[in-house]
Scaffold this active site. Structure first.
Site, short mmCIF file in Angstrom:
data_model
loop_
_atom_site.label_atom_id
_atom_site.label_comp_id
_atom_site.label_asym_id
_atom_site.label_seq_id
_atom_site.Cartn_x
_atom_site.Cartn_y
_atom_site.Cartn_z
N ASP A 1 0.30 -3.41 8.68
CA ASP A 1 -1.42 -3.31 8.54
C ASP A 1 -1.80 -5.09 8.82
O ASP A 1 -1.06 -5.72 8.13
CB ASP A 1 -1.81 -2.74 7.43
CG ASP A 1 -1.38 -1.66 7.25
OD1 ASP A 1 -0.62 -0.81 8.22
OD2 ASP A 1 -1.89 -0.79 6.15
N HIS B 1 0.84 3.50 13.38
CA HIS B 1 -0.12 3.26 12.49
C HIS B 1 -1.76 3.93 13.02
O HIS B 1 -2.48 3.36 12.76
CB HIS B 1 -0.41 2.13 11.72
CG HIS B 1 -1.19 2.00 10.48
ND1 HIS B 1 -2.20 2.04 10.05
CD2 HIS B 1 -0.07 2.08 9.05
CE1 HIS B 1 -2.46 1.97 8.78
NE2 HIS B 1 -1.39 2.05 8.13
N HIS C 1 -4.15 -9.04 5.46
CA HIS C 1 -4.46 -7.53 5.29
C HIS C 1 -5.23 -7.38 3.90
O HIS C 1 -5.39 -8.36 3.08
CB HIS C 1 -3.27 -6.72 5.30
CG HIS C 1 -3.54 -5.27 5.28
ND1 HIS C 1 -4.64 -4.42 5.93
CD2 HIS C 1 -2.81 -4.29 4.63
CE1 HIS C 1 -4.54 -3.11 5.68
NE2 HIS C 1 -3.34 -3.07 4.63
N HIS D 1 0.92 -1.29 -0.06
CA HIS D 1 -0.14 0.07 -0.07
C HIS D 1 0.71 1.41 -0.08
O HIS D 1 2.06 1.34 0.59
CB HIS D 1 -1.01 0.04 1.32
CG HIS D 1 -2.11 -0.93 1.02
ND1 HIS D 1 -2.56 -1.48 1.93
CD2 HIS D 1 -2.52 -1.78 -0.12
CE1 HIS D 1 -3.82 -2.42 1.62
NE2 HIS D 1 -3.57 -2.38 0.22
N ASP E 1 0.99 3.98 1.41
CA ASP E 1 1.45 4.81 2.74
C ASP E 1 2.68 4.05 3.30
O ASP E 1 3.31 4.81 4.07
CB ASP E 1 0.45 4.92 3.79
CG ASP E 1 -0.34 3.54 4.04
OD1 ASP E 1 -0.47 2.83 3.31
OD2 ASP E 1 -0.71 3.36 5.20
ZN LIG Z 1 -1.23 1.42 5.97
ZN LIG Z 2 -2.43 -1.17 4.26
#
Ligand SMILES: [Zn+2]
Ligand SMILES: [Zn+2]
Length: 317
Positions: A212, A270, A141, A63, A65
């Site tokens: 995550d 996070h 995730h 992802h 981020d």
């Molecule tokens: Zn993230």
């Molecule tokens: Zn993620």
């Protein structure tokens, strides 16, 4: 001992106080950058960690981020910083995206400025140092190929100098060989076994980092009894439905994992901009009191059951 330096502790988008996900795990001269959100370069400089020896990057998942900072970092390495080798470890899908970002956007056909290796992670050991290992394990995730990392010192038996004195073992190679588990024959002909000078086994320090994650039952065993668990806490229980929808954890779920696994310390990161830090902390501490919430530039030393906040990176040169 491991040290962890939090460079970015926000989820999805930065806030005024929190950058996007990135942290450095240090052990002796080794450094591992875990995730590299946008803006990580400046956080690396501001934290005092610096770019030197930052040649191994572990990516939890693809992802944006968690990876968008890689393009800028490689670009900086290509112009101003000399680094001979860069290993980026990630799952297949994360590496596909990183390949586009680094080769397509940042380098645009130019040769990478260093030996750049994109190393696809399979569950299992991904790095072995002389006295520690890094092991990747699957995490559930959104999207495929998400991983967490276990940093684990090897168990060791301490050398007991007073026993060596009593036995009259002279300094020199005999002691070193005994420490390494080898029986030795002394100049006077006596044979000494390692058991005679080594204390009971001391388990090495273990640190688990999970990026995550949408559920915890499949990572319970790897977290069992670790000295510190670093894990996301994007939501609060009042929005548990949304957490489930986006495959994230609530602070309460992360704390329940820590309690069930019997970890020594829980460090949450996070964080969503929608919540106050103290509400995240309160929800987790109600379930697992030994919880901390990481802030950008926090440095923790983790050593056999202890988790101590320190002012700066101790293994800095
Ligand atoms: Zn993230
Ligand atoms: Zn993620």
């Amino acid at each position: 001992m491991f040290e962890i330096v939090f460079l970015g502790t926000s989820a999805s988008a930065p806030s005024v106080r929190r950058g996007l996900p990135a942290q450095v795990v240090l052990h002796d001269e080794y450094r591992f950058l875990v995730d590299c959100g946008e803006g990580t370069q400046r956080q690396i400089l501001q934290s005092g960690v610096g770019f030197k020896r930052l040649s191994r990057i572990l990516i939890t998942h693809g992802h944006l981020d968690h990876i968008l900072g890689l393009a800028g970092l490689v670009s900086t390495f290509s112009r101003w910083e000399t680094i001979e080798e860069l290993d980026i470890f990630g799952g297949r899908w994360a590496l596909e995206r990183i390949r586009e970002l680094v080769y397509g956007v940042a380098l645009r056909g130019a040769e990478p400025p260093m030996a750049l290796h994109l190393r696809e992670i399979q569950p299992g050991p991904i790095f072995e140092g002389s006295d520690f290992t890094v092991t990747a394990f699957p995490v559930w995730h959104r999207g495929p190929d998400c991983f967490g990392f276990l940093f684990e010192e090897k168990d060791r038996r301490p050398f007991l100098p007073e026993k060596a004195e009593t036995l009259g073992i002279p300094p020199g190679p005999w002691r070193r060989n005994l420490v390494n588990g080898q029986a030795v024959t002394l100049p006077d002909g006596r044979r000494i076994l390692p058991d005679e000078v080594l204390g009971p086994v001391r388990p090495g320090t273990r640190l688990v980092h999970v990026g995550d994650a949408g559920r915890t039952q499949d990572i319970l065993e790897i977290c069992r009894g670790v000295d510190a668990l670093v894990i996301e806490a994007t939501y609060l229980q009042e929005e548990a439905e949304m957490a489930a929808q986006f495959a994230h954890l609530t602070a309460g779920a992360a704390a329940q994992l820590a309690a069930d696994a019997g970890v020594k310390h829980l460090i949450l990161t996070h964080l969503s901009r929608r919540y106050r830090e103290r509400d995240v902390l309160a929800e987790a501490q109600a379930i697992f009191p030994n919880t901390l919430v990481a802030r950008d530039f926090d440095v923790y030393q983790i050593k056999r059951g202890e988790c101590t906040k320190v002012e700066r990176v101790s293994s800095e040169e």
